[in-house]
Design a protein around this motif. Structure first.
Motif, PDB file in Angstrom:
ATOM      1  N   TYR A 142      -7.516 -11.135 -29.931  1.00 18.38           N
ATOM      2  CA  TYR A 142      -7.882 -11.118 -28.518  1.00 18.38           C
ATOM      3  C   TYR A 142      -8.028  -9.694 -28.000  1.00 18.38           C
ATOM      4  O   TYR A 142      -8.924  -9.393 -27.207  1.00 18.38           O
ATOM      5  CB  TYR A 142      -6.839 -11.864 -27.690  1.00 18.38           C
ATOM      6  CG  TYR A 142      -6.905 -13.377 -27.790  1.00 18.38           C
ATOM      7  CD1 TYR A 142      -7.868 -13.993 -28.583  1.00 18.38           C
ATOM      8  CD2 TYR A 142      -6.016 -14.174 -27.099  1.00 18.38           C
ATOM      9  CE1 TYR A 142      -7.927 -15.372 -28.686  1.00 18.38           C
ATOM     10  CE2 TYR A 142      -6.070 -15.563 -27.190  1.00 18.38           C
ATOM     11  CZ  TYR A 142      -7.021 -16.157 -27.996  1.00 18.38           C
ATOM     12  OH  TYR A 142      -7.073 -17.519 -28.082  1.00 18.38           O
ATOM     13  N   GLY A 177      -5.495 -14.910 -22.225  1.00 14.56           N
ATOM     14  CA  GLY A 177      -5.149 -15.139 -23.624  1.00 14.56           C
ATOM     15  C   GLY A 177      -4.203 -14.083 -24.151  1.00 14.56           C
ATOM     16  O   GLY A 177      -3.227 -14.388 -24.842  1.00 14.56           O
ATOM     17  N   ILE A 178      -4.460 -12.844 -23.803  1.00 13.28           N
ATOM     18  CA  ILE A 178      -3.616 -11.736 -24.270  1.00 13.28           C
ATOM     19  C   ILE A 178      -2.204 -11.856 -23.709  1.00 13.28           C
ATOM     20  O   ILE A 178      -1.220 -11.793 -24.450  1.00 13.28           O
ATOM     21  CB  ILE A 178      -4.252 -10.384 -23.894  1.00 13.28           C
ATOM     22  CG1 ILE A 178      -5.470 -10.123 -24.778  1.00 13.28           C
ATOM     23  CG2 ILE A 178      -3.239  -9.248 -24.015  1.00 13.28           C
ATOM     24  CD1 ILE A 178      -6.329  -8.955 -24.341  1.00 13.28           C
ATOM     25  N   TYR A 228     -11.664 -21.192 -27.586  1.00  7.02           N
ATOM     26  CA  TYR A 228     -10.355 -20.573 -27.394  1.00  7.02           C
ATOM     27  C   TYR A 228      -9.551 -21.304 -26.318  1.00  7.02           C
ATOM     28  O   TYR A 228      -8.328 -21.282 -26.327  1.00  7.02           O
ATOM     29  CB  TYR A 228     -10.495 -19.101 -27.004  1.00  7.02           C
ATOM     30  CG  TYR A 228     -10.901 -18.202 -28.138  1.00  7.02           C
ATOM     31  CD1 TYR A 228     -10.191 -18.200 -29.336  1.00  7.02           C
ATOM     32  CD2 TYR A 228     -11.986 -17.343 -28.027  1.00  7.02           C
ATOM     33  CE1 TYR A 228     -10.557 -17.383 -30.384  1.00  7.02           C
ATOM     34  CE2 TYR A 228     -12.360 -16.514 -29.070  1.00  7.02           C
ATOM     35  CZ  TYR A 228     -11.644 -16.530 -30.245  1.00  7.02           C
ATOM     36  OH  TYR A 228     -12.001 -15.718 -31.292  1.00  7.02           O
ATOM     37  N   LEU A 288      -9.962 -13.589 -21.189  1.00  4.73           N
ATOM     38  CA  LEU A 288      -9.335 -12.897 -22.319  1.00  4.73           C
ATOM     39  C   LEU A 288      -7.987 -12.314 -21.936  1.00  4.73           C
ATOM     40  O   LEU A 288      -7.029 -12.361 -22.722  1.00  4.73           O
ATOM     41  CB  LEU A 288     -10.255 -11.782 -22.814  1.00  4.73           C
ATOM     42  CG  LEU A 288     -11.131 -12.158 -24.007  1.00  4.73           C
ATOM     43  CD1 LEU A 288     -12.174 -11.092 -24.257  1.00  4.73           C
ATOM     44  CD2 LEU A 288     -10.275 -12.377 -25.248  1.00  4.73           C
ATOM     45  N   GLN A 335     -11.178  -7.996 -26.280  1.00  9.45           N
ATOM     46  CA  GLN A 335     -11.067  -7.387 -24.958  1.00  9.45           C
ATOM     47  C   GLN A 335     -11.633  -5.967 -24.964  1.00  9.45           C
ATOM     48  O   GLN A 335     -12.304  -5.557 -24.016  1.00  9.45           O
ATOM     49  CB  GLN A 335      -9.595  -7.388 -24.499  1.00  9.45           C
ATOM     50  CG  GLN A 335      -9.373  -6.965 -23.073  1.00  9.45           C
ATOM     51  CD  GLN A 335      -9.891  -7.994 -22.081  1.00  9.45           C
ATOM     52  OE1 GLN A 335     -11.086  -8.288 -22.057  1.00  9.45           O
ATOM     53  NE2 GLN A 335      -9.003  -8.531 -21.272  1.00  9.45           N
ATOM     54  N   ARG A 388      -3.189 -13.545 -33.711  1.00  5.80           N
ATOM     55  CA  ARG A 388      -4.071 -14.021 -32.656  1.00  5.80           C
ATOM     56  C   ARG A 388      -4.153 -13.003 -31.511  1.00  5.80           C
ATOM     57  O   ARG A 388      -5.229 -12.751 -30.956  1.00  5.80           O
ATOM     58  CB  ARG A 388      -3.552 -15.365 -32.141  1.00  5.80           C
ATOM     59  CG  ARG A 388      -4.547 -16.170 -31.335  1.00  5.80           C
ATOM     60  CD  ARG A 388      -5.848 -16.415 -32.087  1.00  5.80           C
ATOM     61  NE  ARG A 388      -5.948 -17.763 -32.615  1.00  5.80           N
ATOM     62  CZ  ARG A 388      -6.439 -18.812 -31.929  1.00  5.80           C
ATOM     63  NH1 ARG A 388      -6.924 -18.636 -30.727  1.00  5.80           N
ATOM     64  NH2 ARG A 388      -6.476 -19.995 -32.468  1.00  5.80           N
TER      65      ARG A 388
END
Lengths: 197, 197
Positions: free
Chosen positions: B131, B161-162, B33, B158, B135, B127
């Motif tokens: 995520y 990423g979020i 990722y 994470l 999470q 996506r």
DNA sequence: CTCTCATATGTCAACTCTGACATATGAGAG
DNA sequence: CTCTCATATGTCAGAGTTGACATATGAGAG
């Protein structure tokens, strides 16, 4: 067939013609914010594009100490650019050193981790301030903000940078908070919701 | 001296030992990722790390059709990882195809640009949903969420990423809005402020 | 019995990118 | 007069990355 750098150069030349040196400068800023390249890549890539008939050059005298090549995009080049924009986005392999470090951060003692995150937070906030200043400049430019004008894309790309940096700052604040620290005092560029749109 | 991939592998081995094959899987998910790599890079890199004394292997029989090498991080490897985390972040050359395309988007006719942005928006929203599901899994795991446990870094990575994906979705909505379009109907993962922390 | 898949490890040609090296001149500072 | 900087164009070794090729077995499906 054409590389990503090739498309970046075509995009640059679609705005206006330029020499290799000029394109190198324009690649540094603003293109470098989202696609970095050196002159040592740019000169060979221009030769490749010309070989493929996507750009053309004419020698211009007097512009500098050496004969200068002024490049122009061709009709074929415009078609290539258009085809690229209509092709699916290649799901790019992500390479994000910052997240990799966070993913390893549990191995550091919490005070060191906190120091690391605070330093990064400051850097992101600085970058955010820089982008917001640029956005203010772009917003101040008169007219030509229609979707078929370069200025529209300038504005949109900057907005992406701003939203991305704000997300980074918010992420770091989130982590600092969870490490039990306190965020540094608010400075210029730390803004959370100025009306930049 | 050690490459970024080398540090990713050390980080992986700091969590627990594994074979080249196992590390390849763990590089795909979750490390992929934020730092993608193939097995064709991983095997030579492990050999290089071993040459430098940062990892060590023991041959394990019976685990597969071929003799399997189980790699472990050494004390020197842990020191290298620690040194890397304490070193300044190399300001990495940005390479963002998505922004490059937006910067070129003014060359497309507005309906095509709108179609492009809507498609990208959907992909980012998907996506994001992925995520957020991950999470939720991480958040459900019992205990060991202290900053010196791997789970803390999982959670933090994470979250990055979020927040990043949310910024991408918001950016695309901003652009779609300015092109005079309408955003697609809200779906799972389009959430704007669920309590993910 | 055959096919496919997961396991498990490797090599290699091609391409991209980095950073240094190389060359050459005109303008302005000190 | 010398130094430095901006102009202007290139080459090249080395590192990183991709995607294909290569090999080999055990397990399970059909």
């Amino acid at each position: 067939m054409t590389s990503m750098l090739g498309h970046a150069l075509l995009s640059l030349l679609a705005r206006r013609p330029g020499t290799g040196y000029d394109l190198t400068q324009r690649m540094r800023r603003p293109v470098g914010y989202f696609w970095a390249a050196n002159h040592s890549q740019i000169y060979p890539e221009l030769a490749r594009l010309e070989e493929g008939g996507l750009v053309r050059h004419r020698v211009v005298e007097g512009a500098g100490p050496r004969p200068t090549k002024r490049y122009t995009i061709t009709a074929a080049g415009r078609r290539a650019l258009d085809g690229w924009l209509r092709s699916p986005v290649s799901d790019p392999p992500t390479r994000d050193e910052e997240t990799l470090r966070v993913w390893s951060l549990w191995t550091l003692d919490p005070p060191s981790a906190l120091a690391y995150l605070r330093a990064r937070r400051t850097q992101h906030a600085t970058r955010l301030a820089e982008y917001e200043a640029l956005q203010a400049e772009v917003a101040a430019e008169r007219g030509a903000h229609e979707p078929t004008q370069p200025l529209w894309s300038d504005h949109a790309a900057l907005q992406g940078g701003i939203l991305g940096r704000r997300a980074e700052v918010a992420w770091h604040d989130w982590m600092i908070d969870r490490l039990g620290g306190t965020a540094p005092p608010t400075r210029a560029g730390d803004s959370v919701d100025p009306p930049t749109g």
